[in-house]
Motif scaffolding. Sequence first.
Motif, mmCIF file in Angstrom:
data_model
loop_
_atom_site.group_PDB
_atom_site.id
_atom_site.type_symbol
_atom_site.label_atom_id
_atom_site.label_comp_id
_atom_site.label_asym_id
_atom_site.label_seq_id
_atom_site.Cartn_x
_atom_site.Cartn_y
_atom_site.Cartn_z
ATOM 1 N N GLU A 37 16.841 8.751 -27.459
ATOM 2 C CA GLU A 37 18.253 8.761 -26.596
ATOM 3 C C GLU A 37 17.976 7.495 -25.611
ATOM 4 O OE1 GLU A 37 21.670 11.084 -23.820
ATOM 5 O OE2 GLU A 37 19.513 11.937 -24.385
ATOM 6 N N HIS B 14 22.032 16.766 -27.889
ATOM 7 C CA HIS B 14 22.973 15.952 -28.622
ATOM 8 C C HIS B 14 24.082 16.737 -29.385
ATOM 9 C CE1 HIS B 14 24.187 13.000 -31.645
ATOM 10 N NE2 HIS B 14 23.832 13.718 -32.789
ATOM 11 N N LYS B 15 25.362 16.116 -29.299
ATOM 12 C CA LYS B 15 26.428 16.789 -30.275
ATOM 13 C C LYS B 15 27.188 15.670 -30.926
ATOM 14 C CE LYS B 15 27.772 20.742 -29.318
ATOM 15 N NZ LYS B 15 27.508 21.746 -29.762
ATOM 16 N N LEU C 157 22.004 7.211 -29.450
ATOM 17 C CA LEU C 157 20.737 7.600 -29.947
ATOM 18 C C LEU C 157 20.330 6.376 -30.673
ATOM 19 C CD1 LEU C 157 21.021 11.189 -31.219
ATOM 20 C CD2 LEU C 157 20.678 10.536 -28.786
ATOM 21 N N VAL D 150 15.828 15.201 -33.398
ATOM 22 C CA VAL D 150 17.198 14.771 -32.572
ATOM 23 C C VAL D 150 16.770 15.232 -31.057
ATOM 24 C CG1 VAL D 150 19.619 15.025 -32.417
ATOM 25 C CG2 VAL D 150 18.511 14.819 -34.605
ATOM 26 N N TRP E 61 14.921 10.381 -33.807
ATOM 27 C CA TRP E 61 15.987 9.697 -33.089
ATOM 28 C C TRP E 61 15.459 9.847 -31.485
ATOM 29 C CZ3 TRP E 61 20.070 7.469 -34.974
ATOM 30 C CH2 TRP E 61 20.489 7.638 -36.342
ATOM 31 N N SER F 143 27.098 9.933 -29.319
ATOM 32 C CA SER F 143 26.661 11.460 -28.950
ATOM 33 C C SER F 143 27.514 11.696 -27.471
ATOM 34 C CB SER F 143 25.110 11.563 -28.550
ATOM 35 O OG SER F 143 24.869 12.937 -27.953
ATOM 36 N N TYR G 214 19.785 20.479 -34.619
ATOM 37 C CA TYR G 214 20.574 19.671 -35.264
ATOM 38 C C TYR G 214 19.827 19.793 -36.886
ATOM 39 C CZ TYR G 214 24.375 16.821 -34.336
ATOM 40 O OH TYR G 214 25.690 16.396 -34.362
ATOM 41 N N ARG H 164 27.209 8.857 -24.991
ATOM 42 C CA ARG H 164 25.936 8.482 -25.109
ATOM 43 C C ARG H 164 25.384 8.079 -26.358
ATOM 44 N NH1 ARG H 164 22.876 10.702 -20.799
ATOM 45 N NH2 ARG H 164 24.480 11.960 -19.418
ATOM 46 N N ASP I 178 25.469 19.863 -36.699
ATOM 47 C CA ASP I 178 25.156 20.695 -35.515
ATOM 48 C C ASP I 178 24.948 22.123 -35.996
ATOM 49 O OD1 ASP I 178 24.902 21.938 -33.388
ATOM 50 O OD2 ASP I 178 26.613 20.873 -32.174
ATOM 51 N N ARG J 210 27.462 15.168 -24.432
ATOM 52 C CA ARG J 210 26.888 16.339 -23.993
ATOM 53 C C ARG J 210 27.699 17.288 -23.432
ATOM 54 N NH1 ARG J 210 21.838 14.237 -20.389
ATOM 55 N NH2 ARG J 210 20.592 13.320 -22.112
#
Length: 305
Positions: free
Chosen positions: A51, A284-285, A41, A280, A49, A29, A260, A39, A253, A31
């Motif tokens: 983080e 989160h991306k 998850l 999610v 999920w 992930s 999500y 990042r 996304d 941001r």
Amino acid sequence: MLKKNFFYAACLLLLGGCKAGKEVYMFTSFREPANEGLRLLYSKDAYHWKELNGVFLKPEVGSKIMRDPSIAQGPDGTYHLVWTSAWRGDNGFGYASSKDLVHWSEQQFIPVMKNEKDVVNVWAPELFYDDAQKQFVIVWASTIPFRFPKGVEEENNNHRLYYTTTKDFKIFSDTKLFFDPGFSAIDAVIVKEKKDQYIQVLKDNTRPNRNLKVAFANNALGPYSSASQPFTGNFIEGPSVVKKGDEWLIYFDVYQEKIYGAMKTKDFKTFTDITKEVSVPEGHKHGTIFMAKEKLVKQLEKRRK
């Protein structure tokens, strides 16, 4: 013989029969504005999920951002990570490797489009380990103005999908065209559905579509069938695909709604919307889903508290 039996009994008692440790799902992930870094998850059921606190790798190459981090594990257990290192201007992507997702190798910039002087961008490199050929396949999207029919997109936004292969992340094959669906396409993900059956999930990036489609092949490198009809609504990007039992979950996304979404399928032809069944973390991306030992996740939790 007595010593062997004693050792076996000890294994059963202490290590649950010496079986491999339980695995959990992990999701790379980032941001916005993408300058912090990697990042992670995790999930025990692939639906809900959480983080892990903190940033696990700060980008230091290219334009020093990290978007679309993609991880694949090699046969030796090493995790390999690639990522988008710039919106525009870079002719390659970032790369690093790790055994434990905390300690990373020196970062490298891999200039896969160095021979294309007019290339606009290198977006969303996606890793796939091809066990049939024992090599990694890396697929990404680039725009090279006036290379393909423009269609509805501007020349600087008319993407096609390219690839390179490597066995060691030191020597890379020459960059080649991976897939030209006849329209601007980005965010391609490869999965192996069964022996000699490979699926590509990709984003149709043309206006007003911006939705997800699939294509099929008998080889990881193709040739792939024509892209299917879309299986999502519009304004979708960043597909991530994972096997759960006898079903595949496809996360994506829904960027206009800032949520999500997810679909499930058994055959990549019929899809069921499970967006209301998944959770999610906010922010989160675009990342990829992979498996890791539960013990490793617990170690990561302790390191980041």
